[in-house]
Design an enzyme around this catalytic site. Sequence first.
Site, PDB file in Angstrom:
ATOM      1  CE1 TYR A 107      -3.989   2.233  -0.017  1.00  0.00           C
ATOM      2  CE2 TYR A 107      -2.455   3.277   1.741  1.00  0.00           C
ATOM      3  CZ  TYR A 107      -3.743   3.467   1.341  1.00  0.00           C
ATOM      4  OH  TYR A 107      -4.633   3.840   0.904  1.00  0.00           O
ATOM      5  CD1 TRP A 109      -1.578   7.680  -1.210  1.00  0.00           C
ATOM      6  CD2 TRP A 109      -1.009   9.202  -2.324  1.00  0.00           C
ATOM      7  NE1 TRP A 109      -2.688   8.315  -1.105  1.00  0.00           N
ATOM      8  CE2 TRP A 109      -2.814   9.469  -2.464  1.00  0.00           C
ATOM      9  CE3 TRP A 109      -0.771  10.584  -3.806  1.00  0.00           C
ATOM     10  CZ2 TRP A 109      -3.546   9.894  -2.471  1.00  0.00           C
ATOM     11  CZ3 TRP A 109      -1.918  11.700  -3.619  1.00  0.00           C
ATOM     12  CH2 TRP A 109      -2.618  11.284  -3.110  1.00  0.00           C
TER      13      TRP A 109
HETATM   14  N1  LIG Z   1      -1.191  18.624   1.904  1.00  0.00           N
HETATM   15  C1  LIG Z   1      -1.306  17.431   1.073  1.00  0.00           C
HETATM   16  N2  LIG Z   1      -2.452  17.217   0.864  1.00  0.00           N
HETATM   17  C2  LIG Z   1      -2.844  15.874   0.733  1.00  0.00           C
HETATM   18  C3  LIG Z   1      -2.488  14.686   1.923  1.00  0.00           C
HETATM   19  C4  LIG Z   1      -1.590  15.150   2.198  1.00  0.00           C
HETATM   20  O1  LIG Z   1      -0.160  14.424   2.780  1.00  0.00           O
HETATM   21  N3  LIG Z   1      -0.358  16.324   2.190  1.00  0.00           N
HETATM   22  N4  LIG Z   1      -2.877  14.026   1.440  1.00  0.00           N
HETATM   23  C5  LIG Z   1      -4.233  13.166   1.026  1.00  0.00           C
HETATM   24  C6  LIG Z   1      -4.798  11.680   1.019  1.00  0.00           C
HETATM   25  S1  LIG Z   1      -4.077  10.442   0.598  1.00  0.00           S
HETATM   26  C7  LIG Z   1      -5.470  11.830   1.239  1.00  0.00           C
HETATM   27  S2  LIG Z   1      -6.333  10.644   1.743  1.00  0.00           S
HETATM   28  C8  LIG Z   1      -6.460  13.106   1.566  1.00  0.00           C
HETATM   29  C9  LIG Z   1      -7.671  13.346   2.652  1.00  0.00           C
HETATM   30  O2  LIG Z   1      -8.075  13.724   3.236  1.00  0.00           O
HETATM   31  P1  LIG Z   1      -9.056  14.266   3.910  1.00  0.00           P
HETATM   32  O3  LIG Z   1      -9.460  13.190   4.938  1.00  0.00           O
HETATM   33  O4  LIG Z   1      -9.793  15.300   4.386  1.00  0.00           O
HETATM   34  O5  LIG Z   1      -8.199  15.180   5.218  1.00  0.00           O
HETATM   35  P2  LIG Z   1      -7.328  15.902   6.429  1.00  0.00           P
HETATM   36  O6  LIG Z   1      -6.284  16.465   6.819  1.00  0.00           O
HETATM   37  O7  LIG Z   1      -6.981  13.912   7.213  1.00  0.00           O
HETATM   38  O8  LIG Z   1      -8.405  15.802   7.594  1.00  0.00           O
HETATM   39  C10 LIG Z   1      -8.930  17.247   7.106  1.00  0.00           C
HETATM   40  C11 LIG Z   1      -9.816  18.165   8.360  1.00  0.00           C
HETATM   41  O9  LIG Z   1     -10.896  17.248   8.968  1.00  0.00           O
HETATM   42  C12 LIG Z   1     -11.312  18.045  10.449  1.00  0.00           C
HETATM   43  N5  LIG Z   1     -11.433  16.178  10.865  1.00  0.00           N
HETATM   44  C13 LIG Z   1     -10.908  15.996  11.596  1.00  0.00           C
HETATM   45  N6  LIG Z   1     -11.638  15.044  12.872  1.00  0.00           N
HETATM   46  C14 LIG Z   1     -12.468  15.567  12.518  1.00  0.00           C
HETATM   47  C15 LIG Z   1     -14.077  15.421  13.206  1.00  0.00           C
HETATM   48  O10 LIG Z   1     -13.746  14.214  13.867  1.00  0.00           O
HETATM   49  N7  LIG Z   1     -15.479  16.498  12.899  1.00  0.00           N
HETATM   50  C16 LIG Z   1     -14.998  17.042  12.164  1.00  0.00           C
HETATM   51  N8  LIG Z   1     -16.050  18.472  11.721  1.00  0.00           N
HETATM   52  N9  LIG Z   1     -13.703  17.396  11.487  1.00  0.00           N
HETATM   53  C17 LIG Z   1     -12.754  17.004  11.569  1.00  0.00           C
HETATM   54  C18 LIG Z   1      -9.765  18.845  10.665  1.00  0.00           C
HETATM   55  O11 LIG Z   1      -9.783  19.842  10.666  1.00  0.00           O
HETATM   56  C19 LIG Z   1      -8.928  18.083   9.685  1.00  0.00           C
HETATM   57  O12 LIG Z   1      -7.492  18.885   9.527  1.00  0.00           O
HETATM   58  O13 LIG Z   1      -5.375  14.353   1.748  1.00  0.00           O
HETATM   59  C20 LIG Z   1      -5.281  14.483   0.284  1.00  0.00           C
HETATM   60  N10 LIG Z   1      -4.071  15.188   0.622  1.00  0.00           N
HETATM   61  N1  LIG Z   2      -2.111   9.493  11.760  1.00  0.00           N
HETATM   62  C1  LIG Z   2      -2.449   9.329  10.266  1.00  0.00           C
HETATM   63  N2  LIG Z   2      -2.027   8.025   9.867  1.00  0.00           N
HETATM   64  C2  LIG Z   2      -2.147   7.838   8.301  1.00  0.00           C
HETATM   65  C3  LIG Z   2      -3.036   9.336   7.796  1.00  0.00           C
HETATM   66  C4  LIG Z   2      -3.417  10.406   8.495  1.00  0.00           C
HETATM   67  O1  LIG Z   2      -4.242  10.958   8.517  1.00  0.00           O
HETATM   68  N3  LIG Z   2      -3.053  10.338   9.550  1.00  0.00           N
HETATM   69  N4  LIG Z   2      -3.416   8.440   5.963  1.00  0.00           N
HETATM   70  C5  LIG Z   2      -2.907   7.485   6.002  1.00  0.00           C
HETATM   71  C6  LIG Z   2      -3.506   8.044   4.526  1.00  0.00           C
HETATM   72  S1  LIG Z   2      -5.124   8.274   4.335  1.00  0.00           S
HETATM   73  C7  LIG Z   2      -2.713   7.326   3.639  1.00  0.00           C
HETATM   74  S2  LIG Z   2      -3.110   7.647   2.266  1.00  0.00           S
HETATM   75  C8  LIG Z   2      -1.344   7.050   3.932  1.00  0.00           C
HETATM   76  C9  LIG Z   2      -0.103   6.803   3.071  1.00  0.00           C
HETATM   77  O2  LIG Z   2       0.910   6.400   3.256  1.00  0.00           O
HETATM   78  P1  LIG Z   2       1.837   6.317   1.826  1.00  0.00           P
HETATM   79  O3  LIG Z   2       1.457   5.855   0.499  1.00  0.00           O
HETATM   80  O4  LIG Z   2       2.497   4.346   2.397  1.00  0.00           O
HETATM   81  O5  LIG Z   2       2.691   7.129   2.412  1.00  0.00           O
HETATM   82  P2  LIG Z   2       4.400   8.149   2.127  1.00  0.00           P
HETATM   83  O6  LIG Z   2       4.177   8.559   2.263  1.00  0.00           O
HETATM   84  O7  LIG Z   2       3.634   8.526   0.052  1.00  0.00           O
HETATM   85  O8  LIG Z   2       4.388   6.812   0.919  1.00  0.00           O
HETATM   86  C10 LIG Z   2       5.213   6.640  -0.111  1.00  0.00           C
HETATM   87  C11 LIG Z   2       6.804   5.939  -0.443  1.00  0.00           C
HETATM   88  O9  LIG Z   2       7.262   6.313  -1.494  1.00  0.00           O
HETATM   89  C12 LIG Z   2       8.244   6.359  -1.958  1.00  0.00           C
HETATM   90  N5  LIG Z   2       8.633   5.975  -3.708  1.00  0.00           N
HETATM   91  C13 LIG Z   2       8.132   7.111  -3.594  1.00  0.00           C
HETATM   92  N6  LIG Z   2       8.184   7.383  -5.722  1.00  0.00           N
HETATM   93  C14 LIG Z   2       8.699   5.844  -5.891  1.00  0.00           C
HETATM   94  C15 LIG Z   2       8.853   4.955  -7.149  1.00  0.00           C
HETATM   95  O10 LIG Z   2       8.309   4.972  -7.908  1.00  0.00           O
HETATM   96  N7  LIG Z   2       9.127   3.526  -6.469  1.00  0.00           N
HETATM   97  C16 LIG Z   2       9.471   3.212  -5.344  1.00  0.00           C
HETATM   98  N8  LIG Z   2      10.034   1.703  -4.806  1.00  0.00           N
HETATM   99  N9  LIG Z   2       9.633   3.933  -4.441  1.00  0.00           N
HETATM  100  C17 LIG Z   2       8.789   5.333  -4.592  1.00  0.00           C
HETATM  101  C18 LIG Z   2       8.248   7.169  -1.466  1.00  0.00           C
HETATM  102  O11 LIG Z   2       9.922   7.762  -1.056  1.00  0.00           O
HETATM  103  C19 LIG Z   2       7.716   6.857   0.286  1.00  0.00           C
HETATM  104  O12 LIG Z   2       8.631   6.843   0.973  1.00  0.00           O
HETATM  105  O13 LIG Z   2      -1.504   7.421   5.342  1.00  0.00           O
HETATM  106  C20 LIG Z   2      -2.106   6.755   6.021  1.00  0.00           C
HETATM  107  N10 LIG Z   2      -1.950   7.179   7.673  1.00  0.00           N
HETATM  108 MO   LIG Z   3      -5.046   9.273   1.568  1.00  0.00          MO
END
Ligand SMILES: Nc1nc2c(c(=O)[nH]1)N[C@H]1C(S)=C(S)[C@@H](COP(=O)(O)OP(=O)(O)OC[C@H]3O[C@@H](n4cnc5c(=O)[nH]c(N)nc54)[C@H](O)[C@@H]3O)O[C@H]1N2
Ligand SMILES: Nc1nc2c(c(=O)[nH]1)N[C@H]1C(S)=C(S)[C@@H](COP(=O)(O)OP(=O)(O)OC[C@H]3O[C@@H](n4cnc5c(=O)[nH]c(N)nc54)[C@H](O)[C@@H]3O)O[C@H]1N2
Ligand SMILES: [Mo]
Length: 763
Positions: A107, A109
Amino acid sequence: MRTHLTHWGAFEAESDGKALLSVRPWSQDLDPRDLLDNMASAQHHPTRILRPAIRAGWLEHGPGSGSGRGNEPFVEVSWNRAIELASAELGRVYSEKGPSSVYGCSYGWASAGRFHHAQSQIHRFLNGLGGYVSGVTDYSYGASGVLLPHVIGASPNQVMAGATSWEVVSEKTELFVAFGGISEKNSGIAPGGVGRHVARAAIRKAVARGCRFIDVTPISDDTYKEAGAEWIAPIPGSDAALMLALAYVLDNEKLADEKFLARYCVGLDEFLPYIRGDVDGEPKNPSWAEKLTRVPAIRITQLARDMAASRTMINLSWSMQRQQHGEQTIWLGVTLAAMLGQIGLPGGGFQHGYGSSADVGLPLGVSSAPSFPQGRNPETSYIPVARIADMLLNPGSQIDFNGKQITLPEIELIYWAGGNPFHHHQDLARFRKAWAQPATVIVNEQFWTSTARHADIVLPATMSIERNDYGAGRNDPSFFPMHALTEPAGIARDDYDIFSAIAAKLGTVDAFTEKRDTMGWLRHLYGQWSSKLSERGVKVVDFETFWESEKIEIPVIEPSQVLLSDYRQNPGKYPLGTPSGKIEIFSSTIAGFGYADCPGHPVWIEPDEWLGSSSDYPLHLIANQPKTKLHSQLDVGATSQKSKIQGREPIRMNPDDAAARGLENGQVVLVRNDRGRCLAGLTISPSLRRGVVQLSAGAWYDPAPNDPSFCRHGNANVLTADRPSSSLSQATTAQHALVEVEAWSAEIPDLTVRISPVLIPER
Ligand SMILES: Nc1nc2c(c(=O)[nH]1)N[C@H]1C(S)=C(S)[C@@H](COP(=O)(O)OP(=O)(O)OC[C@H]3O[C@@H](n4cnc5c(=O)[nH]c(N)nc54)[C@H](O)[C@@H]3O)O[C@H]1N2
Ligand SMILES: Nc1nc2c(c(=O)[nH]1)N[C@H]1C(S)=C(S)[C@@H](COP(=O)(O)OP(=O)(O)OC[C@H]3O[C@@H](n4cnc5c(=O)[nH]c(N)nc54)[C@H](O)[C@@H]3O)O[C@H]1N2
Ligand SMILES: [Mo]
């Protein structure tokens, strides 16, 4: 200057063949993000993996000895030797234990780019060997991913792809109620890439027309400031109570659209007695909700009335369900929209994640850009992806999942490419124990992330700027050629070449490569794609023209796309994919599963960890997505580093909570609970609700020697619980945890994540 694509936007760059000399945002993106600065600054950082490396204990003793993972130096070896070791071990495991002992979900990104997409690469490779144990659903919307098909007969991906477009919202919505906000930082990013960032302009246009925005979050700056949103701040995890009270008012004041409910929905007969209190003697009215949410009853009543009086869009961010009982808020959001009767009307209804990702609100294109085929996985065993630690710690045990019982398989070998489980998983001290169980861990990585540091065989992978590819976001019209801009760092190889070399040793190379090199594949896949399009009357330029272009545009089907408009217009012809063909406010399927933690209609269930419970830990941590990077990617890059405080990840806290603890802006603090502890750098901000702190995920895990539960850098996942959302979805609940924060008065320890682990040259 060449254009290139990342998950966080497109850029134009100049290169000297070894490094990027200058990077500027793509000229057609009017709202670019500063994450672009992470890439060039990280490419040649000391934490880049330059050569294949083997954990010393594994090299000496062979498979097993997993407790040494994360503690031992690495021996750098030649590619020949590394490929030899990896293929011999894969060969052993496949012949002795079979594909049900190989965890290959991998799993993560990875990077933008359709061909080199690491998950597609590793899945195709492992499928060729006989398959792998997979992980289903995801960390993003694992709870709604299981729920929504039961309720509206569509997956979150389908709901998002069919989203009412930003253009329609900007023209028609009168009241936009954003549960979880419309995050500026998150909508900077989309899986696969972003061409033009459009949300800000759409919000501006809506506001200029008179649309009101209401932001329901614990953090007020999680909605674009252009929205000028009114802020409602329930305590985290209490939204289901707030939504039930909104439903109560709509019902009680006869504001619900009975005709819509009768024609398009089932289940009101089960749901209404619950909100009226006929079932448990407790009406779910605004004063009931005030006690749970701490939002004044009168504010809730007024909001319900306003919603009924306007063309209202209900937005449910993904964070709303990345928590315990996360299903309930999503089910209630759909239920509220159904009661308002505006589903399928321009600017009304609901959406799951405007703001959570840049692509939500982009209208569907005629096709998405071509991708690398993964083949078929012959292995049938799987886990819900966030149950990885349970699987590794308790093989053979059974868990519930979406009406089934799943037996957790016993894993001998893990192979990961393109993800960072030591970023993404919860309760890292527990996870580290789990990760020590398998005999062998192989990781392809670009950087010495904690996952690479906890592997046995580490194979250095190229970055996207070091290889030829093409890319587009999943619903993004801009499709970019991505030329290699520099040579690889060290002797890093493309994942494709790594897998090809191992496949050659194991006799599966022709199935994997089909005798094509990278350019051969790019040409082949593009050719297939363009002929399919031309059969449908859509003409695109030939490959050579595309390859030399800045980008091409994939035509959009309907810019004024409205979610579920066909269902509204003709429910007989376009029934939903639910058992009733209608929106299920009560699902007899879910009721039939008999789960106490997810009954047949949406309900309020108190979470285990929230401010409404008595606990030694008085602060609610929001462990959300980071602003200055994508997850843990390029944490060593310039934009991410700029945000650190004394080298630690920033934690934000309300001024009153800081004053009560005698804490000052810019100081290093200790964040702790029973599961773990970490250091962080304090930022005091009135954007935080009282009682709430925010420490985003993403800081590279830097455990203290002999204490994996203490991260010196600020990885929030030492604090979060590895607790499933419910028996229905078994999803992550990463967003929330209770903690305490205090001054850190001891010496501030050095970090080891900014340097490579100890590397020994092979004799
Ligand atoms: N810059 C940046 N952008 C990203 C990502 C990143 O790593 N960096 N990751 C991407 C990925 S994989 C995903 S899944 C999406 C996630 O997108 P989201 O799940 O929408 O993002 P989060 O930043 O986890 O949370 C957004 C906001 O929800 C609010 N929140 C948290 N808990 C609660 C609650 O219990 N109730 C209410 N009402 N609000 C709450 C908080 O204000 C929080 O900052 O973002 C994507 N975009
Ligand atoms: N506490 C907390 N934990 C969370 C979340 C949260 O909101 N709160 N969000 C969750 C969510 S929604 C998500 S989607 C996950 C994200 O979790 P991940 O998707 O596992 O996080 P990334 O940091 O994007 O990891 C991608 C890795 O791939 C490597 N990489 C990039 N490109 C390549 C490539 O071409 N080849 C190889 N071999 N490696 C590469 C990068 O260096 C990096 O280490 O985290 C989850 N964990
Ligand atoms: Mo995510």
